[in-house]
Design an enzyme around this catalytic site. Structure first.
Site, PDB file in Angstrom:
ATOM      1  N   CYS A   1       0.838  -1.188   0.000  1.00 33.58           N
ATOM      2  CA  CYS A   1       0.000   0.000   0.000  1.00 33.58           C
ATOM      3  C   CYS A   1       0.882   1.251   0.000  1.00 33.58           C
ATOM      4  O   CYS A   1       1.993   1.251   0.528  1.00 33.58           O
ATOM      5  CB  CYS A   1      -0.949   0.054   1.186  1.00 33.58           C
ATOM      6  SG  CYS A   1      -2.131  -1.302   1.291  1.00 33.58           S
TER       7      CYS A   1
ATOM      8  N   ARG B   1       3.599  -0.138  -4.965  1.00 32.46           N
ATOM      9  CA  ARG B   1       3.345  -0.666  -3.630  1.00 32.46           C
ATOM     10  C   ARG B   1       1.969  -1.320  -3.518  1.00 32.46           C
ATOM     11  O   ARG B   1       1.652  -1.934  -2.494  1.00 32.46           O
ATOM     12  CB  ARG B   1       3.455   0.461  -2.594  1.00 32.46           C
ATOM     13  CG  ARG B   1       4.813   1.127  -2.545  1.00 32.46           C
ATOM     14  CD  ARG B   1       4.841   2.194  -1.468  1.00 32.46           C
ATOM     15  NE  ARG B   1       4.759   1.604  -0.145  1.00 32.46           N
ATOM     16  CZ  ARG B   1       5.798   1.294   0.620  1.00 32.46           C
ATOM     17  NH1 ARG B   1       7.019   1.512   0.183  1.00 32.46           N
ATOM     18  NH2 ARG B   1       5.638   0.770   1.814  1.00 32.46           N
TER      19      ARG B   1
ATOM     20  N   TRP C   1      -3.019  -2.404  -1.672  1.00 33.85           N
ATOM     21  CA  TRP C   1      -2.772  -3.827  -1.869  1.00 33.85           C
ATOM     22  C   TRP C   1      -3.663  -4.536  -0.864  1.00 33.85           C
ATOM     23  O   TRP C   1      -3.471  -4.411   0.340  1.00 33.85           O
ATOM     24  CB  TRP C   1      -1.302  -4.173  -1.627  1.00 33.85           C
ATOM     25  CG  TRP C   1      -0.961  -5.595  -1.954  1.00 33.85           C
ATOM     26  CD1 TRP C   1      -0.626  -6.102  -3.184  1.00 33.85           C
ATOM     27  CD2 TRP C   1      -0.904  -6.704  -1.037  1.00 33.85           C
ATOM     28  NE1 TRP C   1      -0.381  -7.448  -3.090  1.00 33.85           N
ATOM     29  CE2 TRP C   1      -0.538  -7.843  -1.780  1.00 33.85           C
ATOM     30  CE3 TRP C   1      -1.139  -6.843   0.330  1.00 33.85           C
ATOM     31  CZ2 TRP C   1      -0.388  -9.108  -1.197  1.00 33.85           C
ATOM     32  CZ3 TRP C   1      -0.995  -8.091   0.915  1.00 33.85           C
ATOM     33  CH2 TRP C   1      -0.620  -9.206   0.157  1.00 33.85           C
TER      34      TRP C   1
ATOM     35  N   ASN D   1      -1.889   1.799   5.916  1.00 29.65           N
ATOM     36  CA  ASN D   1      -1.064   0.700   5.406  1.00 29.65           C
ATOM     37  C   ASN D   1      -0.714  -0.180   6.593  1.00 29.65           C
ATOM     38  O   ASN D   1      -0.248   0.314   7.619  1.00 29.65           O
ATOM     39  CB  ASN D   1       0.207   1.258   4.754  1.00 29.65           C
ATOM     40  CG  ASN D   1       1.136   0.158   4.243  1.00 29.65           C
ATOM     41  OD1 ASN D   1       0.721  -0.979   4.099  1.00 29.65           O
ATOM     42  ND2 ASN D   1       2.381   0.528   3.972  1.00 29.65           N
ATOM     43  N   GLY D   2      -0.930  -1.483   6.470  1.00 25.96           N
ATOM     44  CA  GLY D   2      -0.630  -2.392   7.568  1.00 25.96           C
ATOM     45  C   GLY D   2      -1.808  -3.299   7.856  1.00 25.96           C
ATOM     46  O   GLY D   2      -2.768  -3.378   7.081  1.00 25.96           O
TER      47      GLY D   2
ATOM     48  N   GLU E   1      16.281 -18.016  -8.707  1.00 27.26           N
ATOM     49  CA  GLU E   1      15.934 -16.635  -9.041  1.00 27.26           C
ATOM     50  C   GLU E   1      15.325 -16.540 -10.437  1.00 27.26           C
ATOM     51  O   GLU E   1      14.360 -15.805 -10.657  1.00 27.26           O
ATOM     52  CB  GLU E   1      17.172 -15.745  -8.930  1.00 27.26           C
ATOM     53  CG  GLU E   1      16.983 -14.298  -9.347  1.00 27.26           C
ATOM     54  CD  GLU E   1      15.975 -13.529  -8.498  1.00 27.26           C
ATOM     55  OE1 GLU E   1      15.633 -12.408  -8.900  1.00 27.26           O
ATOM     56  OE2 GLU E   1      15.525 -14.051  -7.457  1.00 27.26           O
TER      57      GLU E   1
ATOM     58  N   LYS F   1      11.542 -15.113 -11.198  1.00 23.83           N
ATOM     59  CA  LYS F   1      11.254 -14.002 -12.106  1.00 23.83           C
ATOM     60  C   LYS F   1      10.167 -14.384 -13.110  1.00 23.83           C
ATOM     61  O   LYS F   1       9.271 -13.595 -13.406  1.00 23.83           O
ATOM     62  CB  LYS F   1      12.528 -13.575 -12.854  1.00 23.83           C
ATOM     63  CG  LYS F   1      13.494 -12.790 -12.015  1.00 23.83           C
ATOM     64  CD  LYS F   1      12.936 -11.435 -11.660  1.00 23.83           C
ATOM     65  CE  LYS F   1      13.506 -10.936 -10.361  1.00 23.83           C
ATOM     66  NZ  LYS F   1      12.996 -11.574  -9.155  1.00 23.83           N
TER      67      LYS F   1
ATOM     68  N   GLU G   1       6.793 -14.520 -11.348  1.00 24.29           N
ATOM     69  CA  GLU G   1       6.312 -13.215 -10.895  1.00 24.29           C
ATOM     70  C   GLU G   1       5.632 -12.418 -12.000  1.00 24.29           C
ATOM     71  O   GLU G   1       4.581 -11.806 -11.771  1.00 24.29           O
ATOM     72  CB  GLU G   1       7.479 -12.379 -10.348  1.00 24.29           C
ATOM     73  CG  GLU G   1       7.945 -12.783  -8.971  1.00 24.29           C
ATOM     74  CD  GLU G   1       9.098 -11.918  -8.492  1.00 24.29           C
ATOM     75  OE1 GLU G   1       9.077 -11.493  -7.335  1.00 24.29           O
ATOM     76  OE2 GLU G   1      10.020 -11.660  -9.297  1.00 24.29           O
TER      77      GLU G   1
ATOM     78  N   HIS H   1      16.082 -36.935  -8.832  1.00 30.29           N
ATOM     79  CA  HIS H   1      15.432 -37.371  -7.596  1.00 30.29           C
ATOM     80  C   HIS H   1      13.971 -36.923  -7.554  1.00 30.29           C
ATOM     81  O   HIS H   1      13.414 -36.706  -6.471  1.00 30.29           O
ATOM     82  CB  HIS H   1      16.195 -36.832  -6.386  1.00 30.29           C
ATOM     83  CG  HIS H   1      17.570 -37.390  -6.257  1.00 30.29           C
ATOM     84  ND1 HIS H   1      17.816 -38.680  -5.848  1.00 30.29           N
ATOM     85  CD2 HIS H   1      18.779 -36.834  -6.522  1.00 30.29           C
ATOM     86  CE1 HIS H   1      19.119 -38.901  -5.842  1.00 30.29           C
ATOM     87  NE2 HIS H   1      19.727 -37.790  -6.251  1.00 30.29           N
TER      88      HIS H   1
ATOM     89  N   LYS I   1       5.672  -4.107  -4.347  1.00 30.23           N
ATOM     90  CA  LYS I   1       7.125  -4.007  -4.284  1.00 30.23           C
ATOM     91  C   LYS I   1       7.676  -4.206  -2.886  1.00 30.23           C
ATOM     92  O   LYS I   1       8.590  -4.978  -2.672  1.00 30.23           O
ATOM     93  CB  LYS I   1       7.565  -2.636  -4.826  1.00 30.23           C
ATOM     94  CG  LYS I   1       9.072  -2.415  -4.841  1.00 30.23           C
ATOM     95  CD  LYS I   1       9.747  -3.374  -5.798  1.00 30.23           C
ATOM     96  CE  LYS I   1      11.241  -3.165  -5.872  1.00 30.23           C
ATOM     97  NZ  LYS I   1      11.879  -4.187  -6.704  1.00 30.23           N
TER      98      LYS I   1
END
Length: 610
Positions: free
Chosen positions: A2, A27, A73, A99-100, A483, A487, A490, A506, A605
């Site tokens: 947010c 955000r 968000w 926010n929170g 990574e 990516k 995402e 395996h 973010k």
């Protein structure tokens, strides 16, 4: 998560709020809204991205020189107009953005409902608004004092901002666990969740700490603790400038930030790396190197991409400095009651310096009296202020939700730290000099990889419709496989998994067929022959192989359908090069699939809630 923006001064607030929200949209972008005071309070909010709100306001502007805004968000309640912020008091006199997460909102809501209050939204934020109303009703306190008293009843995290039509010369903000910055201008003030909405107007800022509340008027501001003790605050100078948070001609921030990596890494090494003794100077850790050098164990804590950088750091520190390293998910660290001993040191890594889980790891280590050091990108961030010492990346602001240049900058800092500790552990100067020379050459070699981006773009065209990917690497390139898979997940929404190449047989080998692209990292290092054998196993099962390698033409060209060549470097530094084609591959596939690269669904973010 947010974004909060606020303004009080002599300019029209609406334009500043909308521009600020646009710069904070990374955000959160589920919904947005603004509240502006001009004799009376007016609120406008919309589900969806800020462009929808902006279009709505273009038809009927909100006049006024005091206001707050929010980009959401979603946590409690679906993204829609009703759940969007700001939320307004029953009498319509004041508005609040948040926010929170208010963890005890259910109990508070039940209590307030029993007192006759009604709720229009599903959010925990509206509960806080009603709680403030109730305090005013029961005590007759002013809004500022009522906010303080209400917050004393709240469990959880918050960054909040309020305005009221009853006092058009007052902006109130408070924080606990969610960042807030106050920008100081000439007779005007700007509020933001970070520097992005502020830097266009002023470089002078005040960082609010947890448990602090600020009352801002056009003639000045006062900061108090939640228990009403007035505090003196230092005004800091921002490092960012406006150009750094603009796209600069690129279609997306992510592509801009991928292309900025040569410069970002040069900045991460500037004034720190030398080809002669002392080889490495990390000023922020100067007084702490002795403690790290003599640590029985270094524990690296991080989340997401920063966790992958920490994994590379584990290889670097153990290989060069011979100090045992453990890598922990910060999100799990405190919940498993970690065993920390007197000889341990904790090092946390966070691009934003505000990651809630990582900050919790800092506080858990401090609770056990263990020294904590930080690696982060944002100057003045909470982690930078609360850790005992640390190092900044100096990579510049990273706006794209999918982290790119922060990852390579984090690995670069970890490599320098590993070399510094290796020097303290008596690594030979000749070996140090060789590695330092190679590290200083990395930005130029990344530039070479980026010049070959069109090759990666062509490969992306082949695999834009794939449903699954497998990424495989060994040694220090195993974290790069993780990574690369992250990516792709995402920003393209393609399912992808990263594994150590040897672990393929395996279990994951059961997935291999001609519809499963497999990305290998096969550098000509100590693991090369083993990785080639793994490639043979995939090819034998009709798997389609994309390989990133520094090997010359030959065996891999015969085995693999697609070969991406990169320059040679020191084995332990190769992750700084191998990750670049994987960033580009995910970017180009996402673009070809029509995905929103900079603002992928469900993500934000800076993860400032647990």
């Amino acid at each position: 998560m947010c974004g909060i923006v606020g303004y009080i001064g002599d300019r029209e607030a609406q334009d500043i709020l909308i521009k600020g929200l646009s710069r904070l949209e990374y955000r959160g972008y589920d919904s947005s809204g603004v509240a502006v005071v001009n004799g009376h309070l007016e609120v406008r909010k919309k589900e969806g991205k800020i462009a929808r709100l902006s279009d709505d306001l273009s038809n009927k502007t909100l006049e006024g020189k005091l206001g707050i805004g929010h980009t959401r968000w979603a946590t409690h309640g679906a993204p829609n107009d009703t759940n969007a912020h700001p939320h307004v008091s029953t009498d319509g006199s004041f508005a609040l953005v948040h926010n929170g997460i208010i963890e005890n909102y259910t109990a508070l809501r039940d209590m307030l409902s029993s007192r006759g209050y009604s709720f229009q939204s599903q959010t925990d934020t509206e509960v806080l608004v009603r709680l403030i109303e109730d305090v005013i009703k029961e005590t007759g306190l002013s809004l500022g004092k009522a906010v303080r008293q209400a917050l004393s009843q709240v469990q959880g995290t918050y960054g909040i901002a309020l305005v009221t039509e009853k006092d058009p010369d007052m902006l109130i903000a408070a924080r606990k666990g969610s960042p807030l910055i106050l920008g100081v201008g000439d007779g005007e003030y700007f509020l933001g969740s970070d520097a992005a909405p502020i830097v266009e107007y002023t470089r002078k800022v005040v960082y609010l700490n947890d448990g602090e509340l600020v009352i801002v008027r056009r003639k000045g501001f006062k900061v108090f603790s939640v228990d009403d003790v007035k505090l003196d605050k230092t005004i800091h100078e921002l490092e960012w400038d406006l150009e750094q948070i603009e796209k600069g001609g690129y279609e997306h921030f992510m592509l801009k930030e991928i292309m900025e990596q040569p410069t970002a890494l040069e900045n991460a090494m500037r004034g720190r790396l030398y080809e002669e003794d002392p080889f490495v100077q990390l000023g922020g850790l100067m007084d702490s190197i002795h403690r790290l050098r003599n640590a029985d164990r270094i524990i690296l804590c991080a989340c997401g991409t920063s966790w992958h950088a920490a994994l590379v750091g584990e290889y670097l520190i153990e290989a060069w400095a011979r100090i045992p390293v453990e890598v922990e998910y910060a999100s799990e660290f405190r919940y498993r009651n970690p065993i920390l001993r007197e000889g341990d040191a904790v090092l946390v890594i966070s691009q934003s310096g505000e990651t809630a889980d990582t900050l919790a790891a800092v506080r858990e280590a401090q609770r056990q009296s263990i020294p904590v050091y930080g690696i982060c990108n944002t100057v003045g961030s909470t982690i930078a202020r609360e850790t005992d010492a640390g190092v900044y990346l100096h990579a510049g602001p990273e706006i794209g939700v999918a982290s790119t240049k922060a990852f390579t900058a984090q690995v670069t800092i970890l490599a320098q730290l590993a070399l510094k500790l290796a020097k303290e552990h008596q690594m030979a100067d000749d070996e140090l000099r060789q590695i330092v020379t190679e590290l200083k050459a990395i930005p130029g070699k990344i530039a070479e990889v980026l010049e070959n981006a069109s090759c990666v773009e062509q490969i992306a065209k082949t695999f834009r419709y794939a449903s699954n990917f497998l990424y495989l690497g060994r040694g220090a390139n195993f974290p790069v496989a993780l990574e690369g898979a992250l990516k792709l997940k995402e920003i393209s929404y393609i399912h992808a998994e990263g594994y150590p190449a040897a672990e393929m047989k395996h279990g994951p080998i059961a997935l291999i067929d001609r519809f499963m692209p497999v990305v290998f990292i096969a550098m000509q290092d100590s693991t090369y022959e083993k990785v080639v054998s793994n490639i043979e196993e995939v090819v034998a099962r009709d798997g389609v192989v994309i390989v990133v390698t520094d090997a010359e033409e030959g065996q891999l060209d015969e085995l693999c359908e697609h070969v991406i060549r990169i320059p040679k470097t020191h084995e332990m530094l190769s992750p700084l090069l191998t990750v670049i084609p994987l960033q580009l591959l995910s970017y180009y596939i996402a673009v070809l699939r029509g995905c929103d690269v900079d603002q992928p669904r469900n993500l934000a973010k800076s993860v400032t809630v647990e």
